[in-house]
Motif scaffolding. Structure first.
Motif, PDB file in Angstrom:
ATOM      1  N   GLY A 100       0.772  -1.233   0.000  1.00  0.00           N
ATOM      2  CA  GLY A 100       0.000   0.000   0.000  1.00  0.00           C
ATOM      3  C   GLY A 100       0.802   1.282   0.000  1.00  0.00           C
ATOM      4  N   GLY A 120       0.044   3.382  -2.973  1.00  0.00           N
ATOM      5  CA  GLY A 120      -1.380   3.486  -3.298  1.00  0.00           C
ATOM      6  C   GLY A 120      -2.059   2.137  -3.276  1.00  0.00           C
ATOM      7  N   HIS A 121      -1.885   1.353  -4.331  1.00  0.00           N
ATOM      8  CA  HIS A 121      -2.423  -0.005  -4.370  1.00  0.00           C
ATOM      9  C   HIS A 121      -1.558  -0.918  -3.498  1.00  0.00           C
ATOM     10  CE1 HIS A 121      -5.180   1.102  -7.555  1.00  0.00           C
ATOM     11  NE2 HIS A 121      -4.169   1.608  -8.247  1.00  0.00           N
ATOM     12  N   TRP A 136      -7.450  -4.299   3.919  1.00  0.00           N
ATOM     13  CA  TRP A 136      -7.489  -4.666   2.502  1.00  0.00           C
ATOM     14  C   TRP A 136      -8.766  -5.400   2.109  1.00  0.00           C
ATOM     15  CZ3 TRP A 136      -4.442  -1.993  -0.369  1.00  0.00           C
ATOM     16  CH2 TRP A 136      -3.299  -1.427   0.218  1.00  0.00           C
ATOM     17  N   SER A 164     -11.430  -0.533  -0.362  1.00  0.00           N
ATOM     18  CA  SER A 164     -10.486   0.448  -0.918  1.00  0.00           C
ATOM     19  C   SER A 164     -10.265   1.665  -0.016  1.00  0.00           C
ATOM     20  CB  SER A 164     -10.987   0.920  -2.289  1.00  0.00           C
ATOM     21  OG  SER A 164     -12.261   1.558  -2.166  1.00  0.00           O
ATOM     22  N   THR A 220      -6.528   2.690   0.402  1.00  0.00           N
ATOM     23  CA  THR A 220      -5.980   3.148  -0.877  1.00  0.00           C
ATOM     24  C   THR A 220      -6.473   4.551  -1.208  1.00  0.00           C
ATOM     25  OG1 THR A 220      -5.795   0.893  -1.735  1.00  0.00           O
ATOM     26  CG2 THR A 220      -5.878   2.666  -3.359  1.00  0.00           C
ATOM     27  N   GLU A 221      -7.749   4.803  -0.984  1.00  0.00           N
ATOM     28  CA  GLU A 221      -8.316   6.122  -1.288  1.00  0.00           C
ATOM     29  C   GLU A 221      -7.730   7.189  -0.368  1.00  0.00           C
ATOM     30  OE1 GLU A 221     -12.466   5.395  -0.922  1.00  0.00           O
ATOM     31  OE2 GLU A 221     -12.615   4.260  -2.794  1.00  0.00           O
ATOM     32  N   THR A 224      -4.784   7.109   1.020  1.00  0.00           N
ATOM     33  CA  THR A 224      -3.397   7.305   0.596  1.00  0.00           C
ATOM     34  C   THR A 224      -3.330   8.231  -0.611  1.00  0.00           C
ATOM     35  OG1 THR A 224      -2.725   5.139   1.447  1.00  0.00           O
ATOM     36  CG2 THR A 224      -1.317   6.126  -0.238  1.00  0.00           C
ATOM     37  N   GLU A 225      -4.230   8.051  -1.552  1.00  0.00           N
ATOM     38  CA  GLU A 225      -4.241   8.907  -2.738  1.00  0.00           C
ATOM     39  C   GLU A 225      -4.584  10.349  -2.377  1.00  0.00           C
ATOM     40  OE1 GLU A 225      -3.143   8.251  -5.774  1.00  0.00           O
ATOM     41  OE2 GLU A 225      -2.552   6.317  -4.933  1.00  0.00           O
ATOM     42  N   GLY A 275       1.844   7.858  -3.976  1.00  0.00           N
ATOM     43  CA  GLY A 275       1.261   7.444  -2.708  1.00  0.00           C
ATOM     44  C   GLY A 275       1.842   8.258  -1.566  1.00  0.00           C
TER      45      GLY A 275
END
Length: 434
Positions: A259, A262-263, A329, A332, A335-336, A338-339, A367
């Motif tokens: 992560g 991002g992903h 995990w 999302s 991930t969101e 982090t973005e 990220g």
């Protein structure tokens, strides 16, 4: 300003806060205790605390091994429950309930949703152990010896990993290391050409003197090398070259995975499928030693015990890793976040660059992994030291430590992120005013 550290008044980073008896007892090889002269006693979330009660915001996150923060309460609870029940702590590679739970969770939360068919190999507990296994396996599969690696790469400090690492750290091997074809990383140099053009020409020309390598090893973002970011097009072309010339593609996701960019995997945004993937650092979720190698089934040609290690089965790490997968995990959300925070950092660094054109500040990242490079190589070290004096732990990277590296926990709050960025901004302002 003449260009030496002593020109700019910053906090002493000599390690004077470390007790003299301990400083004389511990090997001279130590590094972080010199950069951050304090004795740390406790930590939670994005904060470290010293034995004198001082609090520091953490933009280092254990060099990327603490993506979910210090003593994450969800992971801590799972670990304490497991230990309280006398769960297995050490079992080599025996099958245990903790290991079985992790493998099933990793397949369900990570591999299957991404359409990956990779098998899981548990190596020794560090990133360099995973890299060594990947290099060894690639040579076994192909029967070839050379491995292609890139400028400014860092893959670990054991001999095989040092051979594919670039720059001054190679001297740590103590002996010559070889069987490496060194290629320019994406964006390397000022000529504007692509290292992959050169690579393809060498492969095509039977008179080039270059044999087809067993593998290519690459980081999508070179963390220790200065936070250099490879483009999607470059990564896709590299993957295509590997497939065409039957070279295994080894993706070193030790720092960029779990992560950080991002992903879950750093290569997901490029839509490529590496043959081998190295994971460590934050795979345990709690800073516990753990590393693994993901390998395509057709390359699983090991004989039982052919590559092993005493600590390849850290069961407490399996427990916290499983809890991290379940809590971060399943959707999302992380991930969101982090973005969003990545955009926040990028916008801040753009403002700082406009405010201080005299420093030639250049920022890059993905990220929550960003770097700030300066025209003067020593500026990053000065700003890191001044930031520490203001309560922020932040390191440098690059061959000359010329890049200030922003690497906070992924769970950091927006308020904490803004606080840390503010410290960096104040340190740069102070340097500009001096």
């Amino acid at each position: 300003m003449s260009g030496t550290d002593t020109d700019f008044p910053v906090a002493d980073a000599s390690g004077s806060a470390i007790p003299a008896d301990l400083a004389s007892l511990e090997s001279e090889v130590r590094s972080y205790s010199r950069a951050w002269p304090a004795v740390f006693r406790s930590a939670s979330g994005s904060r470290l605390r010293t034995d004198t009660g001082d609090s520091y915001l953490d933009f280092f996150a254990g060099a990327g091994s603490l993506n979910y923060g210090h003593n994450n309460p969800v992971l801590k609870r799972a670990l304490l429950e497991y230990l309280d029940a006398d769960g297995i702590t050490h079992g080599l590679d025996m099958m245990t309930s903790a290991k079985a739970d992790f493998l099933r969770a990793f397949q369900a939360k990570v591999l299957d949703p991404r359409g990956l068919d990779h098998k899981v190999q548990f190596t020794g507990p560090t990133g360099t152990n995973a890299v060594e296994a990947a290099l060894k396996l690639a040579r076994k599969v192909t029967g070839r010896h050379a491995v292609a690696a890139f400028t400014h790469a860092f893959h670990g400090m054991s001999l095989g990993s040092l051979a594919v690492t670039a720059g001054p750290k190679q001297a740590g091997a103590g002996i010559p290391v070889g069987h490496t074809l060194r290629l320019p990383y994406d964006g390397f140099g000022t000529s504007g050409g692509s290292g992959l053009d050169l690579f393809e020409e060498l492969l095509k020309d039977c008179g080039s003197g270059v044999e087809v390598p067993a593998a290519v090893i690459v980081e999508t973002v070179q963390g220790e090398g200065g936070v250099n970011v490879a483009s999607v097009d470059w990564l896709q072309r590299l993957a295509s070259l590997c497939e065409r010339w039957e070279m295994l593609l080894i993706l070193d996701d030790v720092q960029t995975g779990c992560g950080r960019t991002g992903h879950f995997f750093s290569f997901e945004s490029a839509g490529i499928r590496p043959d081998l993937v190295c994971l460590s650092k934050s795979i345990s979720g709690y800073g516990l030693p753990m590393a693994l190698l993901l390998l395509r089934p057709q390359f699983d040609v090991w004989k039982p015990g052919e590559h092993n290690g005493t600590f390849r089965g850290n069961n407490p790490a399996f427990v916290t890793a499983t809890a991290a997968l379940a809590n971060y995990w399943a959707d999302s959300t992380l991930t969101e976040a982090t973005e969003r925070n990545s955009h926040r950092i990028g916008e801040f660094l753009d403002r700082i660059a406009r405010a201080h054109p005299e420093f030639g500040l250049r920022s890059r990242g993905r990220g929550l992994m960003w770097g700030i490079a300066f025209d003067r190589p020593d500026l990053a070290r000065l700003i890191s030291r001044e930031s520490f004096a203001r309560g922020l732990v932040i390191e440098t990277s690059g061959a000359q430590s010329q890049v200030l590296k922003i690497l906070p926990p992924l769970t950091i709050t927006e308020a904490e992120l803004d606080e840390g960025l503010g410290v960096i901004g104040d340190a740069i302002d102070k340097l500009a005013a001096f």
